[in-house]
Design a protein around this motif. Structure first.
Motif, PDB file in Angstrom:
ATOM      1  N   SER A   1       0.834  -1.206   0.000  1.00  0.00           N
ATOM      2  CA  SER A   1       0.000   0.000   0.000  1.00  0.00           C
ATOM      3  C   SER A   1       0.868   1.256   0.000  1.00  0.00           C
ATOM      4  O   SER A   1       0.530   2.257  -0.630  1.00  0.00           O
ATOM      5  N   ALA A   2       1.998   1.213   0.706  1.00  0.00           N
ATOM      6  CA  ALA A   2       2.895   2.365   0.739  1.00  0.00           C
ATOM      7  C   ALA A   2       3.599   2.560  -0.601  1.00  0.00           C
ATOM      8  O   ALA A   2       3.876   3.693  -1.000  1.00  0.00           O
ATOM      9  N   LEU A   3       3.876   1.458  -1.298  1.00  0.00           N
ATOM     10  CA  LEU A   3       4.529   1.574  -2.602  1.00  0.00           C
ATOM     11  C   LEU A   3       3.566   2.026  -3.693  1.00  0.00           C
ATOM     12  O   LEU A   3       3.957   2.740  -4.605  1.00  0.00           O
ATOM     13  N   GLY A   4       2.323   1.589  -3.599  1.00  0.00           N
ATOM     14  CA  GLY A   4       1.341   1.913  -4.631  1.00  0.00           C
ATOM     15  C   GLY A   4       0.600   3.196  -4.319  1.00  0.00           C
ATOM     16  O   GLY A   4       0.840   3.882  -3.325  1.00  0.00           O
ATOM     17  N   THR A   5      -0.322   3.510  -5.202  1.00  0.00           N
ATOM     18  CA  THR A   5      -1.124   4.718  -5.011  1.00  0.00           C
ATOM     19  C   THR A   5      -2.453   4.420  -4.353  1.00  0.00           C
ATOM     20  O   THR A   5      -3.210   5.328  -4.050  1.00  0.00           O
ATOM     21  N   ARG A   6      -2.750   3.146  -4.169  1.00  0.00           N
ATOM     22  CA  ARG A   6      -4.030   2.773  -3.554  1.00  0.00           C
ATOM     23  C   ARG A   6      -3.786   1.699  -2.501  1.00  0.00           C
ATOM     24  O   ARG A   6      -2.771   1.006  -2.543  1.00  0.00           O
ATOM     25  N   PRO A   7      -4.719   1.557  -1.567  1.00  0.00           N
ATOM     26  CA  PRO A   7      -4.546   0.513  -0.543  1.00  0.00           C
ATOM     27  C   PRO A   7      -4.702  -0.890  -1.144  1.00  0.00           C
ATOM     28  O   PRO A   7      -5.541  -1.111  -2.013  1.00  0.00           O
ATOM     29  N   VAL A   8      -3.889  -1.781  -0.685  1.00  0.00           N
ATOM     30  CA  VAL A   8      -3.950  -3.173  -1.122  1.00  0.00           C
ATOM     31  C   VAL A   8      -4.690  -3.946  -0.034  1.00  0.00           C
ATOM     32  O   VAL A   8      -4.213  -4.052   1.089  1.00  0.00           O
ATOM     33  N   LEU A   9      -5.860  -4.454  -0.387  1.00  0.00           N
ATOM     34  CA  LEU A   9      -6.712  -5.080   0.621  1.00  0.00           C
ATOM     35  C   LEU A   9      -6.963  -6.569   0.388  1.00  0.00           C
ATOM     36  O   LEU A   9      -7.663  -7.194   1.174  1.00  0.00           O
ATOM     37  N   HIS A  10      -6.408  -7.147  -0.675  1.00  0.00           N
ATOM     38  CA  HIS A  10      -6.707  -8.560  -0.905  1.00  0.00           C
ATOM     39  C   HIS A  10      -6.067  -9.469   0.147  1.00  0.00           C
ATOM     40  O   HIS A  10      -6.473 -10.609   0.294  1.00  0.00           O
ATOM     41  N   GLU A  11      -5.102  -8.966   0.911  1.00  0.00           N
ATOM     42  CA  GLU A  11      -4.560  -9.757   2.017  1.00  0.00           C
ATOM     43  C   GLU A  11      -5.586  -9.941   3.141  1.00  0.00           C
ATOM     44  O   GLU A  11      -5.480 -10.874   3.925  1.00  0.00           O
ATOM     45  N   LEU A  12      -6.557  -9.056   3.204  1.00  0.00           N
ATOM     46  CA  LEU A  12      -7.631  -9.232   4.198  1.00  0.00           C
ATOM     47  C   LEU A  12      -8.382 -10.531   3.957  1.00  0.00           C
ATOM     48  O   LEU A  12      -8.802 -11.199   4.913  1.00  0.00           O
ATOM     49  N   LEU A  13      -8.560 -10.891   2.693  1.00  0.00           N
ATOM     50  CA  LEU A  13      -9.216 -12.153   2.371  1.00  0.00           C
ATOM     51  C   LEU A  13      -8.386 -13.324   2.887  1.00  0.00           C
ATOM     52  O   LEU A  13      -8.936 -14.290   3.437  1.00  0.00           O
TER      53      LEU A  13
END
Length: 134
Positions: free
Chosen positions: A66-78
């Protein structure tokens, strides 16, 4: 140039803390598997260790990407939800299967001992026992 060079200090520290914590918790769970003696003791340590360790590592992955990209990465929540759901269910299935096996083995031993007239330690101490006819 690596992507880690572009990462600011706070996400880097948080990522490393969660990653090292997850690895440590997983290692403790694995050591519990080796150290504990009975099946019932052994089944808890890896289950708890892998559940919490996987959650920490997935959180570290979420923070890093998420810090590297421009948007939050949430697929790890799954991944976290599936691990938190399936690991305790697997634990319960394994423990219930072991209890069923132990009970059926002990019942068979009780029946064999009853035929031979031997009252061994497998009998429940609190259960009423029928007097033996001699």
């Amino acid at each position: 140039m690596s992507a880690a060079g572009e990462l600011s200090a706070l996400p880097a520290v948080l990522t490393s803390v969660f990653l090292v914590s997850g690895a440590a918790v997983t290692l403790v769970g694995s050591l519990g598997l080796l150290r504990l003696r009975t099946f019932y003791e052994r089944v808890h340590a890896p289950t708890l260790g892998t559940t919490l360790g996987t959650a920490f590592i997935a959180i570290a992955s979420m923070i890093y990407f998420s810090a590297l990209g421009t948007r939050p990465v949430l697929h790890e929540l799954l991944i976290i939800v599936l691990i938190l759901t399936t690991t305790p269910i697997g634990l319960m299935i394994l423990v219930n299967a072991a209890l069923f096996r132990d009970k059926s083995e002990n019942d068979g031993a009780l029946q064999r001992n009853a035929k031979d007239g031997i009252a061994g330690p497998l009998l429940d101490k609190g259960a009423p026992q029928e007097p033996r006819a001699e």
